[in-house]
Write a protein that holds these residues in place. Structure first.
Motif, mmCIF file in Angstrom:
data_model
loop_
_atom_site.group_PDB
_atom_site.id
_atom_site.type_symbol
_atom_site.label_atom_id
_atom_site.label_comp_id
_atom_site.label_asym_id
_atom_site.label_seq_id
_atom_site.Cartn_x
_atom_site.Cartn_y
_atom_site.Cartn_z
ATOM 1 N N MET A 114 23.490 -4.496 -32.205
ATOM 2 C CA MET A 114 22.829 -5.702 -32.686
ATOM 3 C C MET A 114 22.363 -6.518 -31.492
ATOM 4 O O MET A 114 22.871 -6.375 -30.375
ATOM 5 N N ASP A 116 21.700 -10.212 -29.849
ATOM 6 C CA ASP A 116 21.962 -11.647 -29.904
ATOM 7 C C ASP A 116 20.667 -12.443 -29.863
ATOM 8 O O ASP A 116 20.610 -13.569 -30.354
ATOM 9 N N THR A 119 19.665 -12.609 -33.534
ATOM 10 C CA THR A 119 20.606 -13.316 -34.410
ATOM 11 C C THR A 119 20.983 -14.704 -33.893
ATOM 12 O O THR A 119 21.719 -15.425 -34.579
ATOM 13 N N GLN A 122 21.694 -17.736 -36.102
ATOM 14 C CA GLN A 122 21.652 -17.233 -37.467
ATOM 15 C C GLN A 122 23.058 -16.810 -37.914
ATOM 16 O O GLN A 122 23.933 -16.566 -37.081
ATOM 17 N N GLY A 124 24.109 -14.025 -38.874
ATOM 18 C CA GLY A 124 24.470 -12.717 -38.332
ATOM 19 C C GLY A 124 25.132 -12.784 -36.977
ATOM 20 O O GLY A 124 25.873 -11.864 -36.604
ATOM 21 N N MET A 125 24.898 -13.858 -36.219
ATOM 22 C CA MET A 125 25.526 -14.011 -34.918
ATOM 23 C C MET A 125 27.049 -14.062 -35.027
ATOM 24 O O MET A 125 27.764 -13.759 -34.068
ATOM 25 N N SER A 128 28.586 -10.843 -34.115
ATOM 26 C CA SER A 128 28.215 -10.304 -32.812
ATOM 27 C C SER A 128 29.421 -9.914 -31.966
ATOM 28 O O SER A 128 29.525 -8.778 -31.497
#
Length: 607
Positions: A114, A116, A119, A122, A124-125, A128
């Motif tokens: 993924m 950073d 994301t 966001q 989704g971070m 991480s």
């Protein structure tokens, strides 16, 4: 030979003694897994048939023969992310090179990668940091088939390389070489990108203008060119001897990059336990290699994320380090590179100025790194004071790095550093322990004492900024951002707002139990504060208006509230429900419940 710096020697000895029992147990496991013949010979006929069913007939014959080594490829390829898109071509290059050298290579498995950058800011971070441990597990799954005598790990970015390395170290008996993809060509200068970001925050640039700026900066296949965690990973792999020398910053899709990738396959076949030059990763990554990695981090002003990742990597190898080790080494290691955000240059400029070969030679010459270490290339770190070259006539060769820097504004000798120390400090006080990177912070901004404004998320801070509520001296406290609370997301989204406040002449700083970006910049930021708020940390007791002192020069972070009042004050209750669901966060509940603190590596794997 140059005598080893006394601080480097002392810290290394301290780590060795602290880790003695854990390291001894780890090395015993590594040795117990060593075999004088291929591991796949321990498989049943049915196991082995499954393991090579899809291979070509000649490869099946080779894998049926006992002495032929087999390389497992663990890849983080995807074609959405610029840094990992070039890796799509690598398995074929590796397989061809292995075949020509008499071995076999198979893609053992893939791991998630993924970004950073995608994301940042966001939901989704919040996955991480934990993705690092998922990648470690994925690497273990890939290598668990017991088909392999060596491994090549294909990865670049923030959590991917640390995760791959943690997973590989769980198979410490295998030789492992890390295969980078290389940075994209230089685009829009990073300082110009930062300028337009700040204009956008102030409403002086449109979203269209901002997107055009970002697209000119991130514009091609390859790693982002600023010196964040991704490029710090590549530096670190060289300092630990896990790359082929000089591989870190060669651009993708070039003849030299392709030949280095092929050479990784050839070298992996040479260093298995089946030959006479066995180099298992568990022996390469020892206390000296870990210290060399930290020294490289400090000498280049690298990513603060590695004050977490290096701790976690070391722990898997049976080595215990803490932030005191980083601080003591930082006091002895000079800053030799200025790469954005610590300067205006990008990693391509650093590479052109002499790059890793120049850096390694200078650190060796100053006695700041251990020279006598096992690497994938040999038994001395001096091999990494060279740079690779390739042409069709002579093939791949190495030559000594330039004797002088090609640009002293980017890269300097140890005798003329940018600063006498590495710019990473440990902060302590009545709030706990935090780290701060000051290599990009002007000395006049390194001590800030101001009233606190407390937030429980970065969006709330941005709203206050846009409403004009922060136009004053202020220390912004962003809490409940630790690994237990919400996965410890980076708070890079705050960088433009805080930068604008500083440019307006205000004294401003950030205090958080979360992470800042690997590109931490000009605003002083006390980050990774531990214990975190959700785990009983006193950051949960700060109130708006409390006077806070952040003194990066003397290593102090404290709330200036009388002890009698502070000891009686109750912490604020955390409200984390919004972070528990959506964007896959519900699947990471057990990670949040079992994760260790930041100074222990924020590990959720129970090790």
């Amino acid at each position: 030979m140059t005598e080893l710096n006394s601080t480097v020697a002392r810290v290394t000895d301290r780590i060795r003694k602290r880790s003695e029992q854990l390291r001894k147990a780890y090395l015993a496991r590594v040795e117990s897994e060593r075999r004088p013949r291929p591991h796949r010979t321990e498989l049943s006929a049915g196991n082995l048939a499954h393991g090579f069913a899809a291979n070509e007939k000649l490869e099946k014959i080779k894998l049926s023969l006992e002495p032929v080594p087999n390389i497992g490829i663990v890849t983080s390829y995807n074609d959405m992310l610029s840094a990992h898109q070039p890796l799509g071509r690598f398995p074929d290059l590796i397989k061809d090179a292995a075949r020509d050298a008499g071995g076999v290579a198979q893609v053992a498995g893939g791991v998630p990668a993924m970004c950073d950058g995608v994301t940042q800011g966001q939901p989704g971070m919040e996955l991480s940091l934990f993705s690092r441990d998922v990648i470690a597990q994925g690497t273990a799954v890939a290598l668990s088939h017991n088909m392999f005598d060596a491994a090549l790990c294909l990865g670049v970015c923030d959590k991917i390389v640390p995760g791959l390395l943690m997973g590989a170290l769980a198979f410490g008996h295998l030789p492992v070489i890390f295969v980078p993809g290389g940075p994209m060509p230089s685009g829009l200068p990073n300082k110009e990108k930062a300028r337009i970001r700040q204009l956008f925050e102030e409403g002086k640039a449109s979203r269209k203008e901002l997107l055009e700026c970002e697209s000119q900066s991130y514009h091609a296949a390859g790693t982002c060119t600023f010196y964040g965690t991704a490029n710090t990973n590549q530096m670190m792999m060289e300092m630990m001897g896990l790359h082929l020398p000089g591989a870190a910053f060669v651009n993708p899709n070039t003849p030299l990059r392709d030949e280095l990738t092929r050479a990784c396959a050839r070298r992996a076949l040479e260093i298995t336990a089946l030959g006479d030059d066995y180099r298992p990763i568990g022996q390469i990554v020892d206390e000296r290699a870990i210290v060399n990695a930290i020294v490289g981090l400090l000498a280049t002003g690298g990513s603060t994320n590695h004050t977490i990742h290096i701790v976690a990597i070391a722990r898997v190898a049976g080595i215990l380090i803490d932030w005191e080790d980083f601080q003591d080494l930082s006091a002895a290691v000079p800053l030799l590179a200025r790469i954005y955000p610590n300067g205006s240059a990008d990693v391509n400029h650093f590479h052109a100025a002499g790059g890793m070969g120049f850096l390694v030679r200078e650190l060796l010459g100053a006695g700041l790194v251990h020279p006598d270490v096992m690497t994938v290339a040999g038994d001395q770190l001096t091999d990494y004071a060279n740079e690779p070259m390739f042409d069709e006539g002579t093939g791949l060769t190495w030559r000594a790095a330039p004797a002088e820097s090609g640009d002293p504004e980017v890269l300097r000798p140890a005798s003329e550093p940018f600063s006498a120390d590495g710019g990473l400090r440990l902060l302590k006080g009545n709030l706990g322990r935090a780290v701060i990177k000051v290599s990009a912070v002007d000395p006049k901004h390194r001590v800030v004492e101001a009233p606190a404004r407390v937030f429980e998320g970065q969006d709330a801070l941005k709203e206050a900024f846009q409403a004009g509520e922060l136009n004053r001296d202020v220390i912004c406290v962003v809490r409940f951002q630790g690994p237990k609370a919400n996965g410890m997301p980076e708070l890079h989204k705050l960088t433009p707002s805080l930068g604008v406040l500083q440019d307006r002449g205000f004294k401003v700083a950030l205090v958080t139990d979360g992470r800042m970006s690997g590109a931490s910049g000009k605003v002083p930021a006390a980050i990774h504060l531990t214990p975190e708020g959700l785990a009983g940390g006193d950051i949960a007791k700060i109130r708006d208006g409390d006077r806070v002192r952040l003194d990066a020069e003397s290593g102090v972070l404290e709330v200036l509230v009388p002890d009698s009042e502070w000891s009686q004050r109750a912490p604020v209750e955390a409200h984390t429900a919004e972070h528990e669901f959506g964007m896959g966060r519900e699947l990471f509940r057990s990670f949040r419940a079992h994760v260790s603190g930041a100074e222990e590596g924020a590990i959720s794997l129970g090790i």
